[in-house]
Write a protein that holds these residues in place. Structure first.
Motif, PDB file in Angstrom:
ATOM      1  N   ARG A 261      -3.724  -5.046  -5.251  1.00 47.95           N
ATOM      2  CA  ARG A 261      -3.921  -3.601  -5.167  1.00 47.95           C
ATOM      3  C   ARG A 261      -4.051  -3.253  -3.679  1.00 47.95           C
ATOM      4  NH1 ARG A 261      -2.020  -1.170  -9.569  1.00 47.95           N
ATOM      5  NH2 ARG A 261      -3.314  -1.372 -11.451  1.00 47.95           N
ATOM      6  N   ALA A 262      -4.294  -1.988  -3.377  1.00 50.62           N
ATOM      7  CA  ALA A 262      -4.296  -1.561  -1.981  1.00 50.62           C
ATOM      8  C   ALA A 262      -5.607  -0.910  -1.562  1.00 50.62           C
ATOM      9  CB  ALA A 262      -3.120  -0.622  -1.710  1.00 50.62           C
ATOM     10  N   GLY A 263      -6.727  -1.457  -2.072  1.00 51.71           N
ATOM     11  CA  GLY A 263      -8.027  -1.021  -1.577  1.00 51.71           C
ATOM     12  C   GLY A 263      -8.160  -1.352  -0.099  1.00 51.71           C
ATOM     13  N   ALA A 264      -8.717  -0.436   0.676  1.00 45.50           N
ATOM     14  CA  ALA A 264      -8.705  -0.570   2.139  1.00 45.50           C
ATOM     15  C   ALA A 264      -9.417  -1.829   2.620  1.00 45.50           C
ATOM     16  CB  ALA A 264      -9.324   0.670   2.776  1.00 45.50           C
ATOM     17  N   ASN A 265     -10.592  -2.120   2.080  1.00 45.16           N
ATOM     18  CA  ASN A 265     -11.331  -3.289   2.559  1.00 45.16           C
ATOM     19  C   ASN A 265     -10.525  -4.566   2.377  1.00 45.16           C
ATOM     20  OD1 ASN A 265     -13.909  -2.108   3.376  1.00 45.16           O
ATOM     21  ND2 ASN A 265     -14.165  -1.615   1.222  1.00 45.16           N
ATOM     22  N   LEU A 278       2.297  -8.139  -0.835  1.00 50.19           N
ATOM     23  CA  LEU A 278       2.983  -7.198  -1.706  1.00 50.19           C
ATOM     24  C   LEU A 278       1.896  -6.345  -2.328  1.00 50.19           C
ATOM     25  CD1 LEU A 278       5.357  -5.981  -3.270  1.00 50.19           C
ATOM     26  CD2 LEU A 278       5.065  -7.800  -4.979  1.00 50.19           C
ATOM     27  N   LEU A 279       1.879  -5.059  -1.994  1.00 57.98           N
ATOM     28  CA  LEU A 279       0.839  -4.162  -2.472  1.00 57.98           C
ATOM     29  C   LEU A 279       1.353  -3.339  -3.648  1.00 57.98           C
ATOM     30  CD1 LEU A 279      -0.609  -2.912   0.944  1.00 57.98           C
ATOM     31  CD2 LEU A 279      -1.396  -4.810  -0.492  1.00 57.98           C
ATOM     32  N   ILE A 280       0.555  -3.310  -4.709  1.00 56.30           N
ATOM     33  CA  ILE A 280       0.871  -2.512  -5.903  1.00 56.30           C
ATOM     34  C   ILE A 280      -0.291  -1.541  -6.096  1.00 56.30           C
ATOM     35  CG2 ILE A 280       1.503  -2.578  -8.347  1.00 56.30           C
ATOM     36  CD1 ILE A 280       2.295  -5.519  -7.944  1.00 56.30           C
ATOM     37  N   PRO A 281      -0.263  -0.391  -5.420  1.00 52.70           N
ATOM     38  CA  PRO A 281      -1.409   0.518  -5.459  1.00 52.70           C
ATOM     39  C   PRO A 281      -1.597   1.163  -6.828  1.00 52.70           C
ATOM     40  CG  PRO A 281       0.448   1.539  -4.321  1.00 52.70           C
ATOM     41  CD  PRO A 281       0.838   0.108  -4.580  1.00 52.70           C
ATOM     42  N   LEU A 282      -2.838   1.512  -7.110  1.00 54.08           N
ATOM     43  CA  LEU A 282      -3.127   2.291  -8.310  1.00 54.08           C
ATOM     44  C   LEU A 282      -2.289   3.559  -8.312  1.00 54.08           C
ATOM     45  CD1 LEU A 282      -7.024   2.076  -8.576  1.00 54.08           C
ATOM     46  CD2 LEU A 282      -5.439   1.504 -10.419  1.00 54.08           C
ATOM     47  N   SER A 283      -1.783   3.934  -9.471  1.00 56.25           N
ATOM     48  CA  SER A 283      -0.959   5.140  -9.574  1.00 56.25           C
ATOM     49  C   SER A 283      -1.819   6.398  -9.443  1.00 56.25           C
ATOM     50  CB  SER A 283      -0.234   5.157 -10.918  1.00 56.25           C
ATOM     51  OG  SER A 283      -1.175   5.352 -11.969  1.00 56.25           O
ATOM     52  N   ASP A 290      -5.484   7.374  -3.184  1.00 50.76           N
ATOM     53  CA  ASP A 290      -5.898   6.787  -1.907  1.00 50.76           C
ATOM     54  C   ASP A 290      -5.214   5.450  -1.643  1.00 50.76           C
ATOM     55  OD1 ASP A 290      -7.692   6.310  -4.207  1.00 50.76           O
ATOM     56  OD2 ASP A 290      -8.641   4.841  -2.907  1.00 50.76           O
ATOM     57  N   GLN A 291      -5.039   4.637  -2.691  1.00 51.31           N
ATOM     58  CA  GLN A 291      -4.391   3.345  -2.482  1.00 51.31           C
ATOM     59  C   GLN A 291      -2.921   3.507  -2.112  1.00 51.31           C
ATOM     60  OE1 GLN A 291      -4.976   0.225  -5.298  1.00 51.31           O
ATOM     61  NE2 GLN A 291      -7.201   0.385  -5.277  1.00 51.31           N
ATOM     62  N   ILE A 292      -2.285   4.526  -2.623  1.00 50.57           N
ATOM     63  CA  ILE A 292      -0.878   4.785  -2.270  1.00 50.57           C
ATOM     64  C   ILE A 292      -0.769   5.083  -0.782  1.00 50.57           C
ATOM     65  CG2 ILE A 292       1.057   6.379  -2.598  1.00 50.57           C
ATOM     66  CD1 ILE A 292       0.139   6.667  -5.524  1.00 50.57           C
ATOM     67  N   LEU A 293      -1.662   5.916  -0.266  1.00 51.19           N
ATOM     68  CA  LEU A 293      -1.658   6.230   1.168  1.00 51.19           C
ATOM     69  C   LEU A 293      -1.940   4.986   2.003  1.00 51.19           C
ATOM     70  CD1 LEU A 293      -3.622   9.622   1.104  1.00 51.19           C
ATOM     71  CD2 LEU A 293      -1.161   9.310   1.367  1.00 51.19           C
ATOM     72  N   ALA A 295      -1.344   1.886   1.220  1.00 50.02           N
ATOM     73  CA  ALA A 295      -0.190   0.987   1.139  1.00 50.02           C
ATOM     74  C   ALA A 295       0.964   1.485   1.997  1.00 50.02           C
ATOM     75  CB  ALA A 295       0.250   0.844  -0.318  1.00 50.02           C
ATOM     76  N   GLU A 296       1.197   2.796   1.977  1.00 46.04           N
ATOM     77  CA  GLU A 296       2.300   3.360   2.757  1.00 46.04           C
ATOM     78  C   GLU A 296       2.094   3.147   4.250  1.00 46.04           C
ATOM     79  OE1 GLU A 296       3.862   6.902  -0.259  1.00 46.04           O
ATOM     80  OE2 GLU A 296       2.361   7.365   1.268  1.00 46.04           O
ATOM     81  N   VAL A 297       0.859   3.283   4.718  1.00 48.55           N
ATOM     82  CA  VAL A 297       0.568   3.050   6.132  1.00 48.55           C
ATOM     83  C   VAL A 297       0.826   1.585   6.494  1.00 48.55           C
ATOM     84  CG1 VAL A 297      -1.305   2.917   7.826  1.00 48.55           C
ATOM     85  CG2 VAL A 297      -1.054   4.952   6.427  1.00 48.55           C
ATOM     86  N   PHE A 298       0.387   0.667   5.649  1.00 44.88           N
ATOM     87  CA  PHE A 298       0.591  -0.760   5.930  1.00 44.88           C
ATOM     88  C   PHE A 298       2.076  -1.131   5.897  1.00 44.88           C
ATOM     89  CE2 PHE A 298      -3.211  -3.734   5.913  1.00 44.88           C
ATOM     90  CZ  PHE A 298      -4.043  -2.801   6.493  1.00 44.88           C
ATOM     91  N   GLU A 299       2.819  -0.532   4.984  1.00 49.52           N
ATOM     92  CA  GLU A 299       4.258  -0.806   4.932  1.00 49.52           C
ATOM     93  C   GLU A 299       4.945  -0.271   6.186  1.00 49.52           C
ATOM     94  OE1 GLU A 299       7.594  -0.722   1.507  1.00 49.52           O
ATOM     95  OE2 GLU A 299       6.668   1.222   1.914  1.00 49.52           O
ATOM     96  N   LYS A 300       4.576   0.919   6.619  1.00 52.66           N
ATOM     97  CA  LYS A 300       5.165   1.528   7.809  1.00 52.66           C
ATOM     98  C   LYS A 300       4.903   0.677   9.055  1.00 52.66           C
ATOM     99  CE  LYS A 300       5.185   5.860  10.447  1.00 52.66           C
ATOM    100  NZ  LYS A 300       4.604   7.234  10.553  1.00 52.66           N
ATOM    101  N   GLN A 301       3.723   0.049   9.105  1.00 51.27           N
ATOM    102  CA  GLN A 301       3.364  -0.764  10.266  1.00 51.27           C
ATOM    103  C   GLN A 301       3.900  -2.199  10.162  1.00 51.27           C
ATOM    104  OE1 GLN A 301      -0.883  -0.090  10.152  1.00 51.27           O
ATOM    105  NE2 GLN A 301      -0.757   1.633  11.571  1.00 51.27           N
TER     106      GLN A 301
END
Length: 356
Positions: A261-265, A278-283, A290-293, A295-301
């Motif tokens: 999942r894509a919890g920030a911690n 490989l991040l699968i954020p909560l829908s 929040d997890q989608i955001l 994950a998107e930041v980590f993918e962009k970086q």
């Protein structure tokens, strides 16, 4: 200060406890007496209560439900009860400062702190603040953010970006010890699958349906959540756990790739340890997004690949894992360029500053 007294709070998920777990040993070394306010049955009680030298207090707390429920009408009264219980704890313990990691248990604590005129500092892990922290922010003296983008969503006069707080013990893991604990070998690289402290049913199912393919090239450490073990699976190279705590540093040391999942911690811990994800954020149907955001930041970086839960099919899942394996070295190069701040020290500095 004659006696250094602090109250910590935060709960509901493991993510709302991990920062507290990181700072507790430091506070203890600095001579603080620590009390913790959490819920009666939350995971925070399970994680905090066994810690020697920390006194746990349970209070009544509400809960955010994204669906109609009669319980929603009861929650305001639960919060009011929690405020009263908090004030009794604060009157007894007389802390100089409160530190909150968030979650709905923190709301009555922060309100009680304001009523008792005790300064409080909040830590926000996600890119955008959750509802509990949105409610609690007006009652806090200081807010600390993990993402620089979070400053756009919080009062500028009381918010600072400090980066991620990482538990220092995670860097002390031993690969051989981790492989031995999981019953795995050095013959193949390891994928760790984590769905958060409560698990993630769709991720669990996707992994188990593709075990034959995955174990051709990798071994699997599957942390599937409480009550989610499948006792019918007995496969060489696959090991499942409901939840791990003390052994996690060793298991992470044994891990080459992560599905999560894509919890920030959690994702900042994987980044600090240089584990491609490989991040699968909560829908959005199951969360506020929040997890989608995150994950998107980590993918962009360049730190992760992302598979949205709405697109999670067995075929797409396998495609994404294959892509992650191919891009492993590229992702590690991006991670090596990441400059981690010592956010833990900043948290301690703010606690000491407010306590004075």
């Amino acid at each position: 200060m004659e006696k250094k007294q602090i109250v910590l709070t935060g709960g509901g998920t493991a993510g709302h406890v991990m920062v507290n777990l990181a700072i507790i040993p430091i506070l203890q070394r600095e001579g603080w007496t620590i009390d913790y306010i959490g819920s009666k049955n939350g995971i925070e009680r399970e994680l905090i209560e066994p810690i020697k030298g920390v006194t746990y207090h349970s209070i009544s707390t509400g809960k955010l439900r994204r669906y109609f429920s009669v319980e929603n009408f009861k929650d305001p009264f639960k919060v009011l009860k929690g405020i009263g219980q908090t004030m009794r704890v604060l009157s007894k313990t007389k802390p100089q400062v409160i530190f909150s990691k968030g979650g709905f248990v923190s709301v009555p604590v922060l309100i009680g702190a304001r009523l008792k005129r005790i300064p409080a500092v909040i830590h926000e892990s996600d890119l955008t603040p959750g509802l509990a922290n949105k409610i609690a922010v007006p009652f806090a003296k200081k807010v600390l953010a993990t993402f620089p983008e979070t400053l756009e969503h919080l009062p500028k006069e009381k918010t600072s970006w400090i980066g991620a707080v990482i538990r220092p013990e995670l860097f002390a893991g031993n690969r051989k010890r981790g492989l031995r604990f999981a019953g795995l070998t050095e013959s193949k690289p390891v994928i760790m699958v984590m769905g958060g402290s409560a698990g993630a049913q769709r991720i669990n199912e996707a992994v188990r349906h593709q075990l034959d393919e995955l174990t051709k090239t990798h071994q699997i450490i599957h942390i599937c959540g409480k009550g989610n073990l499948d006792p019918t699976i007995h496969k060489f190279g696959y090991q499942q756990f409901e939840y791990v705590n003390e052994e996690l540093p060793d298991l992470l040391a044994a891990t080459d790739l992560v599905i999560s999942r894509a919890g920030a911690n959690a994702i900042f811990e994987f980044l600090a340890l240089k584990k491609p994800m490989l991040l699968i954020p909560l829908s959005r149907q199951a969360s506020r997004g929040d997890q989608i955001l995150n994950a998107e930041v980590f993918e962009k970086q360049g730190y992760a690949h992302v598979l949205f839960e709405e697109d999670l099919t067995e075929e797409r899942f396998l495609e994404k894992i294959t892509g992650l394996i191919i891009a492993e070295n590229q992702i590690k190069s991006a991670m090596m360029a990441y400059q981690r701040q010592d956010a833990t020290e900043r948290v301690i500095e703010e606690i000491n500053r407010l306590a004075k």
